[in-house]
Scaffold this motif. Structure first.
Motif, mmCIF file in Angstrom:
data_model
loop_
_atom_site.group_PDB
_atom_site.id
_atom_site.type_symbol
_atom_site.label_atom_id
_atom_site.label_comp_id
_atom_site.label_asym_id
_atom_site.label_seq_id
_atom_site.Cartn_x
_atom_site.Cartn_y
_atom_site.Cartn_z
ATOM 1 N N ALA A 1 0.828 -1.202 0.000
ATOM 2 C CA ALA A 1 0.000 0.000 0.000
ATOM 3 C C ALA A 1 0.869 1.262 0.000
ATOM 4 C CB ALA A 1 -0.929 -0.010 1.219
ATOM 5 N N LEU A 2 1.952 1.256 0.766
ATOM 6 C CA LEU A 2 2.861 2.401 0.781
ATOM 7 C C LEU A 2 3.493 2.622 -0.589
ATOM 8 C CD1 LEU A 2 4.865 2.176 4.146
ATOM 9 C CD2 LEU A 2 3.168 3.879 3.490
ATOM 10 N N LEU A 3 3.927 1.547 -1.222
ATOM 11 C CA LEU A 3 4.542 1.665 -2.545
ATOM 12 C C LEU A 3 3.534 2.212 -3.560
ATOM 13 C CD1 LEU A 3 6.580 -1.661 -2.522
ATOM 14 C CD2 LEU A 3 7.556 0.629 -2.723
ATOM 15 N N ALA A 4 2.328 1.679 -3.527
ATOM 16 C CA ALA A 4 1.301 2.131 -4.471
ATOM 17 C C ALA A 4 0.957 3.601 -4.245
ATOM 18 C CB ALA A 4 0.052 1.266 -4.332
ATOM 19 N N ARG A 5 0.939 4.011 -2.989
ATOM 20 C CA ARG A 5 0.601 5.398 -2.668
ATOM 21 C C ARG A 5 1.587 6.377 -3.295
ATOM 22 N NH1 ARG A 5 0.299 6.030 3.468
ATOM 23 N NH2 ARG A 5 -1.343 4.503 3.078
ATOM 24 N N HIS A 6 2.813 5.911 -3.497
ATOM 25 C CA HIS A 6 3.844 6.788 -4.059
ATOM 26 C C HIS A 6 4.200 6.421 -5.498
ATOM 27 C CE1 HIS A 6 4.255 8.847 -0.286
ATOM 28 N NE2 HIS A 6 4.324 7.686 0.327
ATOM 29 N N GLY A 7 3.276 5.748 -6.161
ATOM 30 C CA GLY A 7 3.407 5.529 -7.592
ATOM 31 C C GLY A 7 4.276 4.371 -8.009
ATOM 32 N N PHE A 8 4.582 3.429 -7.095
ATOM 33 C CA PHE A 8 5.380 2.266 -7.437
ATOM 34 C C PHE A 8 4.484 1.037 -7.623
ATOM 35 C CE2 PHE A 8 8.649 4.836 -5.252
ATOM 36 C CZ PHE A 8 9.692 4.723 -6.164
ATOM 37 N N VAL B 1 12.958 -14.679 6.956
ATOM 38 C CA VAL B 1 13.386 -13.691 7.947
ATOM 39 C C VAL B 1 12.905 -12.297 7.580
ATOM 40 C CG1 VAL B 1 15.419 -12.639 9.016
ATOM 41 C CG2 VAL B 1 15.407 -15.086 8.501
ATOM 42 N N GLU B 2 12.904 -11.996 6.305
ATOM 43 C CA GLU B 2 12.610 -10.649 5.826
ATOM 44 C C GLU B 2 12.155 -10.791 4.379
ATOM 45 O OE1 GLU B 2 15.227 -6.592 6.333
ATOM 46 O OE2 GLU B 2 16.170 -8.277 5.335
ATOM 47 N N ARG B 3 11.404 -9.845 3.875
ATOM 48 C CA ARG B 3 10.941 -9.915 2.498
ATOM 49 C C ARG B 3 11.623 -8.838 1.647
ATOM 50 N NH1 ARG B 3 7.041 -13.524 1.901
ATOM 51 N NH2 ARG B 3 6.753 -12.864 -0.255
ATOM 52 N N LEU B 4 11.682 -9.095 0.348
ATOM 53 C CA LEU B 4 12.244 -8.140 -0.605
ATOM 54 C C LEU B 4 11.196 -7.833 -1.656
ATOM 55 C CD1 LEU B 4 14.644 -6.595 -1.976
ATOM 56 C CD2 LEU B 4 15.085 -8.728 -3.226
ATOM 57 N N ALA B 5 10.799 -6.566 -1.732
ATOM 58 C CA ALA B 5 9.876 -6.126 -2.769
ATOM 59 C C ALA B 5 10.653 -5.366 -3.823
ATOM 60 C CB ALA B 5 8.782 -5.236 -2.170
ATOM 61 N N VAL B 6 10.387 -5.666 -5.093
ATOM 62 C CA VAL B 6 10.942 -4.917 -6.208
ATOM 63 C C VAL B 6 9.781 -4.245 -6.915
ATOM 64 C CG1 VAL B 6 12.247 -5.010 -8.364
ATOM 65 C CG2 VAL B 6 12.851 -6.532 -6.467
ATOM 66 N N ALA B 7 9.846 -2.917 -7.074
ATOM 67 C CA ALA B 7 8.720 -2.166 -7.644
ATOM 68 C C ALA B 7 9.229 -1.158 -8.651
ATOM 69 C CB ALA B 7 7.946 -1.462 -6.525
ATOM 70 N N GLU B 8 8.339 -0.812 -9.593
ATOM 71 C CA GLU B 8 8.704 0.109 -10.680
ATOM 72 C C GLU B 8 7.853 1.357 -10.619
ATOM 73 O OE1 GLU B 8 10.000 -1.197 -14.833
ATOM 74 O OE2 GLU B 8 7.901 -0.649 -15.152
ATOM 75 N N ARG B 9 8.467 2.484 -10.911
ATOM 76 C CA ARG B 9 7.775 3.771 -10.888
ATOM 77 C C ARG B 9 7.044 3.978 -12.224
ATOM 78 N NH1 ARG B 9 5.243 7.819 -9.296
ATOM 79 N NH2 ARG B 9 6.150 9.849 -8.839
#
Length: 306
Positions: A266-273, A298-306
């Motif tokens: 949701a944070l990524l989408a809010r900023h256009g990713f 242990v942790e996740r990795l998100a890859v997003a495009e603008r």
């Protein structure tokens, strides 16, 4: 704030990268010959011990035993670091192949991608971190250049990227966008952002603020790879989770409330990713390693495009 040294977690991450550089295939996922030379010497001892035993009849078996033992002792963190490094490297290679000409490493710590990845030959790299971390890293690299008879070390430290700017930012006082622009960052050119192993220690407001700035500086087609969440799977007993939080708190790097997958998306989408992928060590191990037990998310990795 720490003085003239990287954070302990940054040093431990580099030490684990150094260790896995000495592992046999297929565990040697992202060789980093500089890592053992950047970390304080006690943390480099395991990697150097493996390097000294290389070629002996028992070396491969010993390395695999270390791999299994670390996975158990560190609740999968060692596996995670090795796999995460390769996953981010591959995402970076794909972005460069698609035209990214700038790389921004947020909270760079002892990252050495600018000096180990030949795919960055046409890419300008910006390493962003606290001034004390940059001073430590610069001094360590300078000591390699001064060391007598260290030709292999000097070659390992040679710049592979088109250029490297170390951007000193005190996140409590300085503006990230102003510092990057002053260092020569070009908002009109596609960029790849790496935010690795940082967000778990920040408030949600700080995470969102950085995403807002990254989005404002990113040309269309730019990508970001960021890790989030922190604690291992929920099947761990509550006392183990409390212990992990207590350890990080005692190191002066307390874990904040981890963001869930839905919250991060949701944070990524809010900023256009737009999210392209979202994976954990479980997914990476299935892709890079033979089947084995004990891999934790242990942790996740998100890859997003603008």
């Amino acid at each position: 704030m720490r003085s003239h040294r990287p954070s302990l977690t940054a040093s431990i991450v580099a030490a684990l990268r150094a260790l896995y550089t000495e592992m046999p295939e297929p565990y040697r996922l992202a060789p980093d010959p500089l890592a053992a030379r950047l970390v304080p010497w006690p943390l480099a001892l395991p990697a150097r011990a493996l390097a000294l035993s290389a070629g002996s009849p028992a070396s491969s078996a010993s390395a695999r035993a270390v791999h299994r033992g670390l996975g158990l002792a560190l609740l999968g963190v060692s596996y995670h670091v090795a796999l995460r490094t390769r996953a981010i490297d591959d995402a970076l290679r794909e972005a460069v192949a698609r035209g990214a000409s700038q790389l921004v490493v947020l909270g760079a710590g002892l990252d050495s991608r600018a000096m180990r990845l030949p795919e960055l030959a046409g890419v300008q790299v910006f390493e962003v971190d606290h001034p004390s971390t940059h001073r430590y890293k610069t001094d360590r690299l300078a000591s390699l250049d001064r060391a007598s008879g260290s030709g292999s070390a000097v070659r390992a430290a040679e710049l592979k990227a088109a250029g490297l700017a170390r951007v000193a930012v005190d996140f409590e006082r300085d503006r990230l966008d102003e510092a990057l622009l002053a260092a020569g960052f070009r908002p009109a050119a596609p960029a790849f952002w790496i935010w690795e192993g940082v967000t778990p220690y920040l408030t949600r407001e700080a995470v969102e603020g950085t995403l807002r700035l990254a989005a404002a500086l990113s040309a269309p087609g730019s990508r970001i790879a960021l890790t989030y969440g922190m604690l291992p799977d929920d099947d761990l007993p509550a006392w183990s989770r409390r212990l992990i939080k207590g350890v990080f708190r005692s190191l002066g790097e307390p874990i904040r409330a981890p963001l869930t997958r839905d919250a991060m998306h949701a944070l990524l989408a809010r900023h256009g990713f737009r999210v392209l992928s979202d994976e954990s060590a479980v997914d990476w191990a299935a892709r890079y390693w033979p089947p084995q037990r004990g891999i934790r998310a242990v942790e996740r990795l998100a890859v997003a495009e603008r």
